[in-house]
Design a protein around this motif. Structure first.
Motif, PDB file in Angstrom:
ATOM      1  N   LEU A  21       0.853  -1.195   0.000  1.00 30.64           N
ATOM      2  CA  LEU A  21       0.000   0.000   0.000  1.00 30.64           C
ATOM      3  C   LEU A  21       0.896   1.254   0.000  1.00 30.64           C
ATOM      4  CD1 LEU A  21      -3.034   0.648   0.050  1.00 30.64           C
ATOM      5  CD2 LEU A  21      -2.986   0.505   2.522  1.00 30.64           C
ATOM      6  N   ASP A  22       1.506   1.490  -1.165  1.00 30.15           N
ATOM      7  CA  ASP A  22       2.518   2.557  -1.269  1.00 30.15           C
ATOM      8  C   ASP A  22       1.932   3.875  -1.767  1.00 30.15           C
ATOM      9  OD1 ASP A  22       4.582   0.803  -0.499  1.00 30.15           O
ATOM     10  OD2 ASP A  22       4.913   0.137  -2.558  1.00 30.15           O
ATOM     11  N   LEU A  23       0.783   4.247  -1.262  1.00 32.38           N
ATOM     12  CA  LEU A  23       0.147   5.474  -1.741  1.00 32.38           C
ATOM     13  C   LEU A  23       0.962   6.686  -1.298  1.00 32.38           C
ATOM     14  CD1 LEU A  23      -3.509   4.546  -0.740  1.00 32.38           C
ATOM     15  CD2 LEU A  23      -2.430   4.268  -2.984  1.00 32.38           C
ATOM     16  N   GLY A 129      13.405 -10.877   6.735  1.00 29.30           N
ATOM     17  CA  GLY A 129      14.670 -10.265   6.330  1.00 29.30           C
ATOM     18  C   GLY A 129      14.762 -10.084   4.815  1.00 29.30           C
ATOM     19  N   VAL A 130      15.360  -8.983   4.401  1.00 29.57           N
ATOM     20  CA  VAL A 130      15.560  -8.749   2.957  1.00 29.57           C
ATOM     21  C   VAL A 130      16.761  -9.565   2.491  1.00 29.57           C
ATOM     22  CG1 VAL A 130      16.053  -7.035   1.158  1.00 29.57           C
ATOM     23  CG2 VAL A 130      14.635  -6.401   3.124  1.00 29.57           C
ATOM     24  N   LEU A 131      16.494 -10.549   1.648  1.00 27.92           N
ATOM     25  CA  LEU A 131      17.554 -11.443   1.192  1.00 27.92           C
ATOM     26  C   LEU A 131      18.078 -11.034  -0.187  1.00 27.92           C
ATOM     27  CD1 LEU A 131      19.007 -14.075   1.951  1.00 27.92           C
ATOM     28  CD2 LEU A 131      17.173 -15.321   0.817  1.00 27.92           C
ATOM     29  N   VAL A 160      11.739 -14.305   4.510  1.00 25.30           N
ATOM     30  CA  VAL A 160      12.708 -13.487   3.771  1.00 25.30           C
ATOM     31  C   VAL A 160      12.006 -12.874   2.566  1.00 25.30           C
ATOM     32  CG1 VAL A 160      14.750 -14.846   4.432  1.00 25.30           C
ATOM     33  CG2 VAL A 160      13.499 -15.421   2.329  1.00 25.30           C
ATOM     34  N   VAL A 161      12.583 -11.780   2.066  1.00 26.60           N
ATOM     35  CA  VAL A 161      12.092 -11.160   0.839  1.00 26.60           C
ATOM     36  C   VAL A 161      13.075 -11.476  -0.271  1.00 26.60           C
ATOM     37  CG1 VAL A 161      11.459  -8.996  -0.304  1.00 26.60           C
ATOM     38  CG2 VAL A 161      11.096  -9.246   2.158  1.00 26.60           C
ATOM     39  N   VAL A 162      12.561 -12.022  -1.362  1.00 24.02           N
ATOM     40  CA  VAL A 162      13.383 -12.251  -2.564  1.00 24.02           C
ATOM     41  C   VAL A 162      12.569 -11.749  -3.750  1.00 24.02           C
ATOM     42  CG1 VAL A 162      14.629 -13.926  -3.982  1.00 24.02           C
ATOM     43  CG2 VAL A 162      14.312 -14.389  -1.547  1.00 24.02           C
ATOM     44  N   GLY A 187       7.737  -7.437  -6.750  1.00 20.56           N
ATOM     45  CA  GLY A 187       8.264  -7.263  -8.111  1.00 20.56           C
ATOM     46  C   GLY A 187       7.353  -7.899  -9.144  1.00 20.56           C
ATOM     47  N   VAL A 188       6.101  -8.135  -8.745  1.00 20.26           N
ATOM     48  CA  VAL A 188       5.159  -8.825  -9.639  1.00 20.26           C
ATOM     49  C   VAL A 188       4.438  -7.801 -10.536  1.00 20.26           C
ATOM     50  CG1 VAL A 188       3.082 -10.277  -9.667  1.00 20.26           C
ATOM     51  CG2 VAL A 188       4.867 -10.655  -7.938  1.00 20.26           C
ATOM     52  N   ILE A 189       4.317  -8.128 -11.773  1.00 18.61           N
ATOM     53  CA  ILE A 189       3.665  -7.361 -12.848  1.00 18.61           C
ATOM     54  C   ILE A 189       4.444  -6.083 -13.205  1.00 18.61           C
ATOM     55  CG2 ILE A 189       1.532  -6.269 -13.724  1.00 18.61           C
ATOM     56  CD1 ILE A 189      -0.002  -8.272 -11.986  1.00 18.61           C
ATOM     57  N   ARG A 190       4.395  -5.070 -12.376  1.00 20.47           N
ATOM     58  CA  ARG A 190       4.995  -3.790 -12.781  1.00 20.47           C
ATOM     59  C   ARG A 190       6.514  -3.849 -12.866  1.00 20.47           C
ATOM     60  NH1 ARG A 190       1.389   0.603 -12.677  1.00 20.47           N
ATOM     61  NH2 ARG A 190       3.135   1.931 -13.185  1.00 20.47           N
ATOM     62  N   GLN A 191       7.149  -4.780 -12.154  1.00 16.31           N
ATOM     63  CA  GLN A 191       8.602  -4.916 -12.300  1.00 16.31           C
ATOM     64  C   GLN A 191       8.958  -6.075 -13.230  1.00 16.31           C
ATOM     65  OE1 GLN A 191      11.163  -4.330  -8.736  1.00 16.31           O
ATOM     66  NE2 GLN A 191       9.253  -3.888  -7.677  1.00 16.31           N
ATOM     67  N   GLY A 192       7.943  -6.743 -13.762  1.00 14.93           N
ATOM     68  CA  GLY A 192       8.205  -7.722 -14.815  1.00 14.93           C
ATOM     69  C   GLY A 192       7.819  -9.164 -14.556  1.00 14.93           C
ATOM     70  N   ILE A 212      -2.152  -3.075  -8.548  1.00 15.70           N
ATOM     71  CA  ILE A 212      -3.482  -3.068  -7.923  1.00 15.70           C
ATOM     72  C   ILE A 212      -3.917  -1.641  -7.606  1.00 15.70           C
ATOM     73  CG2 ILE A 212      -4.836  -3.767  -5.900  1.00 15.70           C
ATOM     74  CD1 ILE A 212      -3.120  -6.326  -5.812  1.00 15.70           C
ATOM     75  N   TYR A 213      -3.085  -0.908  -6.830  1.00 17.19           N
ATOM     76  CA  TYR A 213      -3.618   0.384  -6.363  1.00 17.19           C
ATOM     77  C   TYR A 213      -3.665   1.453  -7.457  1.00 17.19           C
ATOM     78  CZ  TYR A 213       1.246   1.953  -5.417  1.00 17.19           C
ATOM     79  OH  TYR A 213       2.575   2.303  -5.523  1.00 17.19           O
ATOM     80  N   GLU A 214      -2.957   1.232  -8.581  1.00 10.77           N
ATOM     81  CA  GLU A 214      -3.066   2.194  -9.686  1.00 10.77           C
ATOM     82  C   GLU A 214      -4.001   1.683 -10.785  1.00 10.77           C
ATOM     83  OE1 GLU A 214       0.850   3.048 -11.180  1.00 10.77           O
ATOM     84  OE2 GLU A 214       1.342   4.382  -9.519  1.00 10.77           O
TER      85      GLU A 214
HETATM   86  P1  XMP Z   1       5.187  -2.685  -7.049  1.00 11.29           P
HETATM   87  O1  XMP Z   1       4.426  -1.416  -7.171  1.00 11.29           O
HETATM   88  O2  XMP Z   1       6.402  -2.776  -7.907  1.00 11.29           O
HETATM   89  O3  XMP Z   1       5.656  -2.627  -5.525  1.00 11.29           O
HETATM   90  O4  XMP Z   1       4.319  -3.916  -7.159  1.00 11.29           O
HETATM   91  C1  XMP Z   1       6.599  -3.437  -4.995  1.00 11.29           C
HETATM   92  C2  XMP Z   1       6.683  -3.258  -3.513  1.00 11.29           C
HETATM   93  O5  XMP Z   1       7.581  -4.200  -3.010  1.00 11.29           O
HETATM   94  C3  XMP Z   1       8.768  -3.581  -2.539  1.00 11.29           C
HETATM   95  N1  XMP Z   1       9.863  -4.239  -3.237  1.00 11.29           N
HETATM   96  C4  XMP Z   1      10.879  -4.859  -2.659  1.00 11.29           C
HETATM   97  N2  XMP Z   1      11.212  -5.011  -1.381  1.00 11.29           N
HETATM   98  N3  XMP Z   1      13.049  -6.346  -2.011  1.00 11.29           N
HETATM   99  C5  XMP Z   1      12.325  -5.726  -1.081  1.00 11.29           C
HETATM  100  O6  XMP Z   1      12.655  -5.864   0.100  1.00 11.29           O
HETATM  101  C6  XMP Z   1      12.764  -6.220  -3.295  1.00 11.29           C
HETATM  102  O7  XMP Z   1      13.425  -6.780  -4.138  1.00 11.29           O
HETATM  103  C7  XMP Z   1      11.623  -5.440  -3.635  1.00 11.29           C
HETATM  104  N4  XMP Z   1      11.063  -5.136  -4.821  1.00 11.29           N
HETATM  105  C8  XMP Z   1       9.982  -4.400  -4.533  1.00 11.29           C
HETATM  106  C9  XMP Z   1       8.680  -2.117  -2.803  1.00 11.29           C
HETATM  107  O8  XMP Z   1       9.151  -1.442  -1.658  1.00 11.29           O
HETATM  108  C10 XMP Z   1       7.191  -1.921  -3.024  1.00 11.29           C
HETATM  109  O9  XMP Z   1       6.554  -1.667  -1.797  1.00 11.29           O
END
Ligand code: XMP
Length: 236
Positions: A21-23, A129-131, A160-162, A187-192, A212-214
């Motif tokens: 929810l990055d508004l 944790g961010v991996l 973990v986040v990947v 990283g789903v859809i908008r990042q590819g 989703i939110y846009e």
């Molecule tokens: P979008 O709008 O691209 O938003 O769907 C992605 C959301 O996820 C976060 N994000 C990451 N967080 N490692 C992280 O820890 C990542 O590789 C990564 N890629 C995206 C971003 O902060 C946003 O909230």
């Protein structure tokens, strides 16, 4: 609340979708948009990730109000990617948990969360944790992945986040982590990455923001993502 509760919500709703929810924008607009989105997405979204964008837009009190209103319906994850010394990490997590967050995302690279993990469990909260990050230039993460993986497993982070854009690392993390350490893939859809793809490689949850939110129809967008996720899990 532990990640086991998030998994129960996932099973209840047949969904692995977490909303980022990055508004960002005027306070009143972001507050009402956040409430609107959470009121319509409850059938498809199981968790909500809140970080700097929304907090800077609507303030701590605004975030508190949202969590209070929707705490029974969603699992709330604080994403401020904390990366400080141990006593500051503990103090910060305590404040976030007191606000109602169920889990907190921290960086692994400072290697400062050994005490934080059991401390958070004592507060009934989880640490993620961010991996690996999803963007192209995340070279330091790639070079040090093995060290970060060993650290994540050793300190017993709950998840973990990947990034979903790098599915090979999801697969590797799934092989090297304990099964109860869950994998979150943004990283789903908008990042590819396509919806459901990360799940096929071993992720447990997908985090989606802008798609989703846009979207002109956020409910339809969330429904399509969840349908793709269900297909991906069904095919396995
Ligand atoms: P979008 O709008 O691209 O938003 O769907 C992605 C959301 O996820 C976060 N994000 C990451 N967080 N490692 C992280 O820890 C990542 O590789 C990564 N890629 C995206 C971003 O902060 C946003 O909230």
């Amino acid at each position: 609340m532990s990640l086991a509760n998030l998994m129960s919500k996932a099973e209840e709703k047949g969904s692995r979708l977490i909303l980022a929810l990055d508004l960002l924008g005027p306070k009143d607009y972001c507050s009402s948009r956040a409430v609107y989105l959470l009121s319509i997405l409850r059938d498809y979204v199981i968790g909500v990730k809140i970080g700097h964008p929304l907090t800077l837009s609507i303030g701590i009190k605004g975030v508190l109000d949202i969590i209070k209103q929707y705490s029974s319906e969603y699992f709330f994850i604080a994403d401020f990617k904390l990366a400080d010394v141990p006593h500051i990490m503990k103090a910060t997590v305590k404040v976030l948990v007191d606000m109602g967050f169920n889990a907190v995302i921290t960086h692994l690279f400072p290697m400062s969360i050994d005490e934080l993990v059991p401390f958070s469990h004592g507060l009934n909260a989880s640490i993620i944790g961010v991996l690996m990050m999803s963007h192209k230039g995340a070279i330091l993460f790639e070079k040090n992945l093995s060290v970060l993986l060993d650290y994540a497993r050793g300190v017993g982070v709950d998840g973990v986040v990947v990034g979903a854009t790098k599915p090979m690392y999801i697969k590797l993390a799934r092989e090297r982590l304990n099964r109860d350490q869950l994998i979150f893939a943004p990283g789903v859809i908008r990042q590819g990455a396509t919806a459901g793809e990360a799940l096929k490689f071993g992720a447990d949850f997908e985090i989606v923001g802008r798609a989703i939110y846009e979207a002109s129809d956020p409910l339809l967008s969330a429904r399509r993502i969840v349908e793709s996720e269900r297909e991906a899990l069904h095919d396995q």
